[in-house]
Design an enzyme around this catalytic site. Structure first.
Site, PDB file in Angstrom:
ATOM      1  CD  GLN A  89      11.578   5.161  10.202  1.00 60.01           C
ATOM      2  OE1 GLN A  89      12.424   5.310   9.344  1.00 60.01           O
ATOM      3  NE2 GLN A  89      10.292   5.062   9.929  1.00 60.01           N
ATOM      4  CG  ASP A 147       9.922  14.218  17.365  1.00 58.37           C
ATOM      5  OD1 ASP A 147       9.551  13.429  18.243  1.00 58.37           O
ATOM      6  OD2 ASP A 147       9.380  14.304  16.241  1.00 58.37           O
ATOM      7  CG  HIS A 173      16.756   6.310  12.973  1.00 62.71           C
ATOM      8  ND1 HIS A 173      15.927   6.683  11.948  1.00 62.71           N
ATOM      9  CD2 HIS A 173      17.189   5.056  12.665  1.00 62.71           C
ATOM     10  CE1 HIS A 173      15.857   5.705  11.051  1.00 62.71           C
ATOM     11  NE2 HIS A 173      16.607   4.706  11.467  1.00 62.71           N
ATOM     12  CB  THR A 182       7.841   6.035   7.766  1.00 59.22           C
ATOM     13  OG1 THR A 182       9.153   5.820   7.225  1.00 59.22           O
ATOM     14  CG2 THR A 182       7.043   4.739   7.682  1.00 59.22           C
ATOM     15  CG  ASN A 212       2.641   8.493   4.058  1.00 59.03           C
ATOM     16  OD1 ASN A 212       2.598   9.606   3.538  1.00 59.03           O
ATOM     17  ND2 ASN A 212       3.779   7.945   4.450  1.00 59.03           N
ATOM     18  CD  GLU A 260       4.058  11.805  -0.597  1.00 64.21           C
ATOM     19  OE1 GLU A 260       5.223  11.438  -0.806  1.00 64.21           O
ATOM     20  OE2 GLU A 260       3.615  12.929  -0.883  1.00 64.21           O
ATOM     21  CB  ALA A 282      -0.778  10.772  11.471  1.00 65.38           C
TER      22      ALA A 282
END
Ligand code: BJW
Length: 241
Positions: free
Chosen positions: A100, A103, A118, A187, A212, A214, A230
């Site tokens: 997604q 960068d 994206h 994500t 992740n 969280e 990660a």
């Protein structure tokens, strides 16, 4: 991290591996995420900056924001998480990276093939001709930038309310339906249609591993939800293989 024996077994028998990444994979490189503490949407309104209406209303403002983000991202380097994913491309004969992120850090890390859901912040699109070109200038010498045809250029990015390019999303659906393992990294799993890809993978019996810092709406659906950075967890998974 405690890797379960099922995770190890899933890798032993996997033929097709798909990785889906979000902003969290680049956080350790210094790229701001969108949601959560320090996230871009805490300080900026998406409606003012990341919609076609916002661009139509004030292209200069939107471009100033993107110019700032391009300057932030330009000197940043891929981190250990990106590097593991780049090595996965060589390691697995049938490997797909869906990101997604806009960068460009996966490419910098060495991934050659990826589905950029994206778009890409280093590409611009002519509003009139639809032509897409690389543009690495940061800061931009002219804001907003113009195409050689005289028309306005826009960032080649998918904004809220815009459909993802048909071929791009179809490729992503296929890679989600056909994989044996999907690793979902960094994500918040709230933006559609990307958030539905791990669910599609699960529905097609893939082993879904979430990484992740969280819990997310995906955590209860994934086969394994590994809580941590990660850049720490991906190297641990790689060591298992
Ligand atoms: C770490 C970590 C570490 C941190 N290690 N982890 C239903 C209801 C209402 C609206 C919709 C709906 N269905 C679809 C929509 C519309 C909308 C949508 O989904 N909205 C939701 C917010 C509800 N979707 C769209 O508009 C999409 N188009 C579309 O669906 O077209 C058809 C349609 C249109 C309208 C209505 C219905 C259908 C297009 C979406 C385009 C998204 N674009 C953006 C901005 C691009 C601009 C830019 O970058 O300049 O893309 S939004 C932003 O979110 C960006 C990201 O790619 C995307 C996802 O964010 P991501 O990557 O998940 O980042 P974060 O910050 O959210 O999460 C980071 C995570 O990392 C966190 O969980 C951290 O914990 C974790 N983390 N450090 C591991 N070290």
């Amino acid at each position: 991290m405690n890797c379960s024996s099922s995770l190890k077994n899933a890798f032993l028998s996997a033929k097709k591996v798909t990785v889906l990444t979000g902003a969290g994979i680049s956080a350790e490189s210094g790229v701001p995420t969108f949601r959560g503490e320090g996230g871009l949407w805490r300080n900026f309104r998406a409606e003012d900056l990341a919609t076609p209406d916002a661009f139509e209303k004030d292209p200069k403002l939107v471009w100033e924001w993107y110019d700032w983000r391009r300057q932030v991202i330009k000197p940043l380097k891929p981190n250990r998480g990106h590097e593991v994913i780049a090595r996965f491309e060589d390691r697995f004969s049938d490997f797909t990276l869906i990101t997604q992120n806009i960068d460009g850090l996966h490419k910098k890390a060495g991934n050659e093939k990826m589905i950029e859901l994206h778009g890409n912040i280093w590409k611009v699109r002519c509003l009139k001709e639809g032509k897409v070109e690389d543009n690495l200038e940061a800061p931009l010498s002219l804001i907003p930038p113009y195409c050689t045809c005289g028309s306005l250029l826009r960032p080649h990015i998918v904004w809220f309310g815009e459909s993802l390019p048909y071929d791009t999303i179809q490729q992503a659906y296929r890679a989600s339906e056909e994989c044996d393992i999907m690793i979902v990294v960094g994500t918040s799993a709230v933006v559609q249609p990307a958030a539905s890809l791990p669910i599609i993978a699960r529905q097609h019996d893939a082993y879904v591993i979430e990484i992740n810092t969280e819990e997310t709406p995906l955590s209860g659906i994934a086969n394994e939800s590994l809580i941590g950075k990660a850049g720490d967890i991906l190297p641990e998974i790689e060591r298992l293989l």
